[in-house]
Scaffold this active site. Structure first.
Site, PDB file in Angstrom:
ATOM      1  N   GLU A 244       0.833  -1.208   0.000  1.00 34.28           N
ATOM      2  CA  GLU A 244       0.000   0.000   0.000  1.00 34.28           C
ATOM      3  C   GLU A 244       0.864   1.252   0.000  1.00 34.28           C
ATOM      4  OE1 GLU A 244      -2.976   2.562   2.868  1.00 34.28           O
ATOM      5  OE2 GLU A 244      -2.220   0.622   3.556  1.00 34.28           O
ATOM      6  N   HIS A 294      -5.164  -3.376  -2.521  1.00 37.41           N
ATOM      7  CA  HIS A 294      -5.654  -2.671  -1.343  1.00 37.41           C
ATOM      8  C   HIS A 294      -6.804  -1.756  -1.752  1.00 37.41           C
ATOM      9  CE1 HIS A 294      -5.418   0.326   1.990  1.00 37.41           C
ATOM     10  NE2 HIS A 294      -5.039  -0.715   2.690  1.00 37.41           N
TER      11      HIS A 294
END
Length: 371
Positions: A244, A294
Protein backbone atom coordinates in the site's frame (compact mmCIF):
# COMPACT_ATOMS: atom_id res chain seq x y z
CA UNK A 1 -10.48 14.95 -27.54
CA UNK A 2 -9.25 18.00 -25.64
CA UNK A 3 -9.52 18.55 -21.91
CA UNK A 4 -11.46 21.78 -21.47
CA UNK A 5 -12.03 21.88 -17.72
CA UNK A 6 -10.88 20.26 -14.48
CA UNK A 7 -12.89 20.25 -11.26
CA UNK A 8 -11.92 19.08 -7.78
CA UNK A 9 -14.04 18.29 -4.75
CA UNK A 10 -13.36 17.22 -1.17
CA UNK A 11 -16.10 15.44 0.73
CA UNK A 12 -16.28 14.24 4.30
CA UNK A 13 -18.95 11.63 5.01
CA UNK A 14 -19.63 10.35 8.56
CA UNK A 15 -19.73 6.62 9.10
CA UNK A 16 -20.54 4.08 11.78
CA UNK A 17 -18.04 1.32 12.57
CA UNK A 18 -20.11 -0.19 15.35
CA UNK A 19 -17.86 0.98 18.15
CA UNK A 20 -15.46 3.64 19.28
CA UNK A 21 -12.45 3.81 16.95
CA UNK A 22 -8.93 3.47 18.28
CA UNK A 23 -6.35 5.97 17.10
CA UNK A 24 -4.17 4.99 14.12
CA UNK A 25 -1.20 7.24 13.46
CA UNK A 26 -2.56 9.75 15.94
CA UNK A 27 -5.84 10.06 14.04
CA UNK A 28 -9.27 8.79 15.00
CA UNK A 29 -11.56 7.40 12.28
CA UNK A 30 -15.05 8.86 12.34
CA UNK A 31 -15.61 10.07 8.76
CA UNK A 32 -14.44 9.27 5.24
CA UNK A 33 -12.45 12.02 3.47
CA UNK A 34 -12.54 11.67 -0.32
CA UNK A 35 -10.85 13.81 -3.00
CA UNK A 36 -12.70 13.76 -6.33
CA UNK A 37 -11.33 14.79 -9.73
CA UNK A 38 -13.57 15.55 -12.70
CA UNK A 39 -12.10 15.84 -16.21
CA UNK A 40 -14.31 17.51 -18.86
CA UNK A 41 -13.66 17.22 -22.61
CA UNK A 42 -14.73 19.10 -25.71
CA UNK A 43 -16.63 16.03 -26.95
CA UNK A 44 -19.03 16.02 -24.04
CA UNK A 45 -17.41 13.10 -22.24
CA UNK A 46 -16.20 13.46 -18.69
CA UNK A 47 -14.23 11.22 -16.38
CA UNK A 48 -14.05 10.88 -12.63
CA UNK A 49 -11.02 10.01 -10.54
CA UNK A 50 -9.99 9.83 -6.90
CA UNK A 51 -6.69 10.62 -5.23
CA UNK A 52 -5.73 9.30 -1.81
CA UNK A 53 -7.68 11.23 0.79
CA UNK A 54 -8.14 10.37 4.47
CA UNK A 55 -5.78 12.64 6.45
CA UNK A 56 -3.97 13.55 3.19
CA UNK A 57 -7.08 15.04 1.55
CA UNK A 58 -6.04 18.67 1.88
CA UNK A 59 -2.56 18.05 0.48
CA UNK A 60 -3.84 15.95 -2.42
CA UNK A 61 -6.43 18.55 -3.39
CA UNK A 62 -3.85 21.34 -3.18
CA UNK A 63 -1.64 19.54 -5.71
CA UNK A 64 -4.62 18.90 -7.98
CA UNK A 65 -5.62 22.56 -7.95
CA UNK A 66 -2.21 24.18 -7.97
CA UNK A 67 -0.17 21.95 -10.29
CA UNK A 68 -2.13 19.17 -11.95
CA UNK A 69 -5.14 21.09 -13.26
CA UNK A 70 -3.18 23.89 -14.99
CA UNK A 71 -1.07 21.28 -16.78
CA UNK A 72 -4.12 19.48 -18.17
CA UNK A 73 -6.10 22.17 -19.97
CA UNK A 74 -5.86 21.65 -23.74
CA UNK A 75 -4.28 18.19 -23.45
CA UNK A 76 -5.62 15.14 -25.31
CA UNK A 77 -7.65 13.02 -22.88
CA UNK A 78 -6.97 9.94 -25.04
CA UNK A 79 -3.22 10.18 -24.44
CA UNK A 80 -3.21 8.27 -21.17
CA UNK A 81 0.33 6.93 -21.45
CA UNK A 82 1.76 10.19 -22.77
CA UNK A 83 0.22 12.36 -20.06
CA UNK A 84 1.30 9.89 -17.42
CA UNK A 85 4.90 9.95 -18.64
CA UNK A 86 5.15 13.72 -19.08
CA UNK A 87 3.53 14.64 -15.79
CA UNK A 88 5.46 12.01 -13.85
CA UNK A 89 8.64 13.59 -15.20
CA UNK A 90 7.41 17.10 -14.42
CA UNK A 91 6.55 16.16 -10.82
CA UNK A 92 9.47 13.86 -10.10
CA UNK A 93 11.24 16.47 -8.01
CA UNK A 94 8.46 16.34 -5.43
CA UNK A 95 9.02 12.67 -4.58
CA UNK A 96 8.06 9.21 -5.76
CA UNK A 97 5.07 9.00 -3.46
CA UNK A 98 2.75 11.37 -1.65
CA UNK A 99 0.24 13.97 -2.91
CA UNK A 100 1.71 14.33 -6.41
CA UNK A 101 1.45 10.60 -7.08
CA UNK A 102 -2.00 10.57 -5.47
CA UNK A 103 -3.08 13.32 -7.86
CA UNK A 104 -1.66 11.45 -10.85
CA UNK A 105 -3.54 8.36 -9.68
CA UNK A 106 -6.79 10.32 -9.79
CA UNK A 107 -5.97 11.55 -13.28
CA UNK A 108 -5.21 8.05 -14.56
CA UNK A 109 -8.53 6.76 -13.20
CA UNK A 110 -10.44 9.65 -14.78
CA UNK A 111 -8.78 9.17 -18.16
CA UNK A 112 -9.58 5.46 -18.17
CA UNK A 113 -13.17 6.34 -17.27
CA UNK A 114 -13.29 8.57 -20.36
CA UNK A 115 -11.66 5.89 -22.51
CA UNK A 116 -14.28 3.36 -21.48
CA UNK A 117 -17.11 5.80 -22.16
CA UNK A 118 -15.66 6.67 -25.56
CA UNK A 119 -15.48 2.97 -26.46
CA UNK A 120 -18.88 2.18 -24.97
CA UNK A 121 -17.27 -0.49 -22.76
CA UNK A 122 -16.87 -1.02 -19.02
CA UNK A 123 -13.30 -0.56 -17.91
CA UNK A 124 -12.81 -4.23 -17.04
CA UNK A 125 -13.64 -5.20 -20.64
CA UNK A 126 -11.36 -2.48 -22.00
CA UNK A 127 -8.58 -3.96 -19.88
CA UNK A 128 -9.26 -7.45 -21.25
CA UNK A 129 -10.87 -9.16 -18.27
CA UNK A 130 -13.04 -12.24 -18.45
CA UNK A 131 -16.63 -11.19 -17.68
CA UNK A 132 -17.38 -11.27 -13.95
CA UNK A 133 -20.47 -9.86 -12.28
CA UNK A 134 -19.43 -10.05 -8.63
CA UNK A 135 -16.34 -10.30 -6.49
CA UNK A 136 -16.20 -11.99 -3.12
CA UNK A 137 -15.33 -9.38 -0.53
CA UNK A 138 -13.60 -9.51 2.82
CA UNK A 139 -14.55 -7.30 5.75
CA UNK A 140 -11.67 -4.98 6.62
CA UNK A 141 -12.29 -3.85 10.19
CA UNK A 142 -10.89 -0.60 11.52
CA UNK A 143 -8.94 -0.65 14.76
CA UNK A 144 -11.03 -1.07 17.92
CA UNK A 145 -8.24 -1.76 20.38
CA UNK A 146 -10.53 -3.81 22.62
CA UNK A 147 -11.14 -7.55 22.32
CA UNK A 148 -14.87 -7.55 23.02
CA UNK A 149 -15.48 -4.88 20.36
CA UNK A 150 -13.42 -6.88 17.85
CA UNK A 151 -15.41 -10.03 18.58
CA UNK A 152 -18.71 -8.17 18.23
CA UNK A 153 -17.63 -6.62 14.92
CA UNK A 154 -16.54 -10.01 13.57
CA UNK A 155 -19.90 -11.50 14.51
CA UNK A 156 -21.70 -8.67 12.70
CA UNK A 157 -19.54 -9.20 9.62
CA UNK A 158 -20.23 -12.93 9.54
CA UNK A 159 -23.96 -12.22 9.94
CA UNK A 160 -23.76 -9.98 6.86
CA UNK A 161 -22.33 -12.75 4.73
CA UNK A 162 -18.59 -12.12 5.00
CA UNK A 163 -16.46 -15.22 5.31
CA UNK A 164 -13.05 -13.54 5.48
CA UNK A 165 -11.94 -10.89 7.97
CA UNK A 166 -9.03 -8.48 8.17
CA UNK A 167 -8.11 -6.71 11.40
CA UNK A 168 -6.10 -3.58 12.03
CA UNK A 169 -5.14 -4.62 15.55
CA UNK A 170 -1.65 -4.78 17.03
CA UNK A 171 -2.08 -6.88 20.18
CA UNK A 172 -2.72 -10.58 20.69
CA UNK A 173 -6.00 -10.50 22.69
CA UNK A 174 -7.86 -8.76 19.85
CA UNK A 175 -6.58 -11.24 17.26
CA UNK A 176 -7.51 -14.15 19.51
CA UNK A 177 -11.00 -12.72 19.97
CA UNK A 178 -11.45 -12.46 16.22
CA UNK A 179 -10.39 -16.04 15.56
CA UNK A 180 -12.72 -17.33 18.27
CA UNK A 181 -15.60 -15.28 16.83
CA UNK A 182 -15.23 -16.39 13.20
CA UNK A 183 -14.23 -20.00 13.80
CA UNK A 184 -11.35 -22.05 12.38
CA UNK A 185 -12.37 -22.12 8.71
CA UNK A 186 -12.61 -18.42 7.84
CA UNK A 187 -9.55 -16.61 6.57
CA UNK A 188 -8.11 -14.08 9.03
CA UNK A 189 -5.65 -11.35 8.05
CA UNK A 190 -3.99 -8.70 10.23
CA UNK A 191 -2.84 -5.29 8.97
CA UNK A 192 -0.73 -3.61 11.64
CA UNK A 193 0.16 -0.35 9.82
CA UNK A 194 3.94 -0.57 10.37
CA UNK A 195 4.19 -0.38 14.19
CA UNK A 196 7.21 -2.55 14.99
CA UNK A 197 10.93 -2.99 14.62
CA UNK A 198 12.04 -6.14 12.84
CA UNK A 199 12.71 -7.91 16.15
CA UNK A 200 9.32 -6.93 17.54
CA UNK A 201 7.60 -8.05 14.35
CA UNK A 202 9.30 -11.46 14.47
CA UNK A 203 8.18 -11.94 18.07
CA UNK A 204 4.60 -10.86 17.30
CA UNK A 205 4.44 -13.08 14.22
CA UNK A 206 5.47 -16.06 16.35
CA UNK A 207 2.89 -15.21 19.01
CA UNK A 208 0.16 -15.02 16.36
CA UNK A 209 0.97 -18.34 14.66
CA UNK A 210 -1.74 -20.11 16.63
CA UNK A 211 -4.40 -17.97 14.94
CA UNK A 212 -3.56 -19.30 11.45
CA UNK A 213 -3.20 -15.92 9.76
CA UNK A 214 -3.56 -15.83 5.99
CA UNK A 215 -1.13 -12.94 6.04
CA UNK A 216 0.46 -10.35 8.32
CA UNK A 217 0.37 -6.98 6.60
CA UNK A 218 2.81 -4.07 6.85
CA UNK A 219 4.41 -5.19 10.15
CA UNK A 220 7.70 -3.25 9.98
CA UNK A 221 8.66 0.41 10.25
CA UNK A 222 9.91 1.81 7.95
CA UNK A 223 7.70 0.17 5.29
CA UNK A 224 10.60 0.30 2.82
CA UNK A 225 12.73 -2.08 4.90
CA UNK A 226 12.53 -4.98 2.46
CA UNK A 227 15.33 -6.93 4.11
CA UNK A 228 13.51 -6.58 7.42
CA UNK A 229 10.27 -7.84 5.91
CA UNK A 230 12.09 -10.81 4.44
CA UNK A 231 13.52 -11.64 7.85
CA UNK A 232 10.10 -11.44 9.51
CA UNK A 233 8.71 -13.68 6.78
CA UNK A 234 11.49 -16.20 7.27
CA UNK A 235 11.92 -16.20 11.06
CA UNK A 236 8.37 -15.33 12.02
CA UNK A 237 6.94 -18.15 9.95
CA UNK A 238 4.09 -16.10 8.51
CA UNK A 239 3.04 -14.93 5.05
CA UNK A 240 3.75 -11.22 4.58
CA UNK A 241 1.63 -8.74 2.66
CA UNK A 242 2.73 -5.23 1.75
CA UNK A 243 2.55 -2.63 -0.98
CA UNK A 244 0.00 0.00 0.00
CA UNK A 245 2.87 2.37 0.81
CA UNK A 246 5.14 1.34 -2.05
CA UNK A 247 6.93 4.12 -3.89
CA UNK A 248 6.31 2.95 -7.43
CA UNK A 249 7.05 -0.08 -9.57
CA UNK A 250 10.72 -0.12 -8.59
CA UNK A 251 9.75 -0.57 -4.93
CA UNK A 252 7.74 -3.67 -5.77
CA UNK A 253 10.68 -4.98 -7.79
CA UNK A 254 12.93 -4.50 -4.76
CA UNK A 255 10.42 -6.34 -2.55
CA UNK A 256 10.18 -9.23 -4.99
CA UNK A 257 13.94 -9.48 -5.42
CA UNK A 258 14.40 -9.50 -1.64
CA UNK A 259 11.85 -12.29 -1.19
CA UNK A 260 10.12 -9.94 1.25
CA UNK A 261 6.44 -10.57 0.56
CA UNK A 262 3.98 -13.28 -0.40
CA UNK A 263 1.14 -10.89 -1.25
CA UNK A 264 1.48 -7.61 -3.14
CA UNK A 265 -1.11 -4.97 -2.23
CA UNK A 266 -0.93 -1.92 -4.49
CA UNK A 267 -3.58 0.75 -4.01
CA UNK A 268 -5.06 2.24 -7.17
CA UNK A 269 -5.42 5.76 -5.71
CA UNK A 270 -1.88 5.84 -4.30
CA UNK A 271 0.33 4.05 -6.84
CA UNK A 272 -0.65 5.64 -10.17
CA UNK A 273 -4.10 4.41 -11.17
CA UNK A 274 -5.07 1.39 -13.31
CA UNK A 275 -2.03 1.89 -15.56
CA UNK A 276 0.36 1.29 -12.67
CA UNK A 277 -1.73 -1.56 -11.29
CA UNK A 278 -1.42 -3.48 -14.56
CA UNK A 279 2.36 -3.05 -14.56
CA UNK A 280 2.66 -4.27 -10.98
CA UNK A 281 0.43 -7.26 -11.69
CA UNK A 282 2.61 -8.28 -14.62
CA UNK A 283 5.77 -7.97 -12.52
CA UNK A 284 4.23 -9.94 -9.66
CA UNK A 285 3.21 -12.72 -12.02
CA UNK A 286 6.79 -13.00 -13.23
CA UNK A 287 7.95 -13.46 -9.62
CA UNK A 288 5.11 -15.76 -8.60
CA UNK A 289 3.73 -13.30 -6.05
CA UNK A 290 -0.01 -13.05 -5.35
CA UNK A 291 -1.68 -9.69 -6.00
CA UNK A 292 -4.55 -8.74 -3.70
CA UNK A 293 -5.11 -5.01 -4.27
CA UNK A 294 -5.65 -2.67 -1.34
CA UNK A 295 -8.97 -0.81 -1.23
CA UNK A 296 -9.78 1.48 1.72
CA UNK A 297 -11.88 4.20 0.04
CA UNK A 298 -15.32 4.80 -1.39
CA UNK A 299 -15.09 7.21 -4.34
CA UNK A 300 -14.14 6.56 -7.98
CA UNK A 301 -11.14 4.65 -6.63
CA UNK A 302 -13.53 2.02 -5.29
CA UNK A 303 -15.04 1.60 -8.75
CA UNK A 304 -11.61 1.53 -10.37
CA UNK A 305 -10.58 -1.16 -7.88
CA UNK A 306 -13.60 -3.25 -8.88
CA UNK A 307 -12.57 -3.13 -12.54
CA UNK A 308 -8.87 -3.69 -11.83
CA UNK A 309 -9.52 -6.54 -9.43
CA UNK A 310 -11.81 -8.17 -11.97
CA UNK A 311 -8.94 -7.93 -14.46
CA UNK A 312 -5.84 -8.91 -12.48
CA UNK A 313 -7.20 -10.72 -9.41
CA UNK A 314 -10.72 -12.04 -10.08
CA UNK A 315 -10.28 -14.99 -7.72
CA UNK A 316 -8.82 -12.98 -4.86
CA UNK A 317 -10.94 -11.38 -2.11
CA UNK A 318 -11.89 -7.73 -2.58
CA UNK A 319 -11.22 -5.47 0.38
CA UNK A 320 -14.11 -3.43 1.76
CA UNK A 321 -13.82 -1.40 4.94
CA UNK A 322 -16.40 -2.71 7.39
CA UNK A 323 -18.20 0.58 7.99
CA UNK A 324 -21.61 1.99 7.21
CA UNK A 325 -21.45 5.33 5.42
CA UNK A 326 -24.15 7.85 6.20
CA UNK A 327 -24.60 8.22 2.43
CA UNK A 328 -22.61 7.76 -0.77
CA UNK A 329 -22.60 9.65 -4.09
CA UNK A 330 -22.09 6.21 -5.68
CA UNK A 331 -25.04 4.63 -3.87
CA UNK A 332 -25.13 0.82 -3.91
CA UNK A 333 -21.97 0.41 -5.98
CA UNK A 334 -19.93 0.74 -2.77
CA UNK A 335 -22.17 -1.62 -0.78
CA UNK A 336 -21.38 -5.29 -0.20
CA UNK A 337 -24.38 -7.61 -0.17
CA UNK A 338 -24.02 -11.04 1.37
CA UNK A 339 -20.26 -10.55 1.34
CA UNK A 340 -20.07 -9.73 -2.38
CA UNK A 341 -19.58 -6.55 -4.39
CA UNK A 342 -21.00 -5.92 -7.86
CA UNK A 343 -18.71 -5.11 -10.78
CA UNK A 344 -20.29 -2.35 -12.95
CA UNK A 345 -21.16 -3.24 -16.54
CA UNK A 346 -21.84 0.25 -17.92
CA UNK A 347 -19.17 2.16 -19.90
CA UNK A 348 -16.12 3.50 -18.11
CA UNK A 349 -16.17 3.16 -14.35
CA UNK A 350 -19.88 2.43 -14.65
CA UNK A 351 -21.30 5.16 -12.44
CA UNK A 352 -20.94 8.94 -12.16
CA UNK A 353 -21.48 10.38 -8.68
CA UNK A 354 -24.83 11.70 -7.55
CA UNK A 355 -24.01 15.42 -7.39
CA UNK A 356 -26.74 16.19 -4.88
CA UNK A 357 -25.21 13.77 -2.40
CA UNK A 358 -21.67 14.90 -3.21
CA UNK A 359 -22.50 18.58 -2.62
CA UNK A 360 -24.21 17.74 0.66
CA UNK A 361 -20.91 16.60 2.14
CA UNK A 362 -18.51 19.13 0.61
CA UNK A 363 -15.63 20.35 2.74
CA UNK A 364 -13.85 22.18 -0.08
CA UNK A 365 -14.74 22.91 -3.68
CA UNK A 366 -15.87 22.70 -6.25
CA UNK A 367 -12.73 24.28 -7.65
CA UNK A 368 -13.06 24.84 -11.39
CA UNK A 369 -10.12 25.20 -13.75
CA UNK A 370 -10.72 25.95 -17.44
CA UNK A 371 -9.28 27.82 -20.38
Amino acid sequence: MKITAVETYWTRIPFDMGGKPASVGGLGWQSMNTVWLRIVTDQGLEGWGEGFGHASAAATKTVMDGQLAPALIGQDARDIAGLRARLSKAFHGFGRNGPHVFALSALDIALWDIAGKAAGLPLWRLLGATPVTQLTSYASLLRYGEASQVAAACERAVARGYRDIKLHEITVPEVRAARQAIGPDARLMVDTNCPWTVWQAIEMARRMREFDLTWLEEPVMPPGDHAGLARVRREGGVSIAAGENAAGLHDFLDQFNAGAIDVAQPSVIKIGGPSAMLEIAALAKAFGVRVVPHNAYFGPGFLASLHVNATIAPDEPFERLFIDLEASPLHDFVVAKDGKVTVPDKPGLGCDPDMDVLRRYLIAGPALHDA
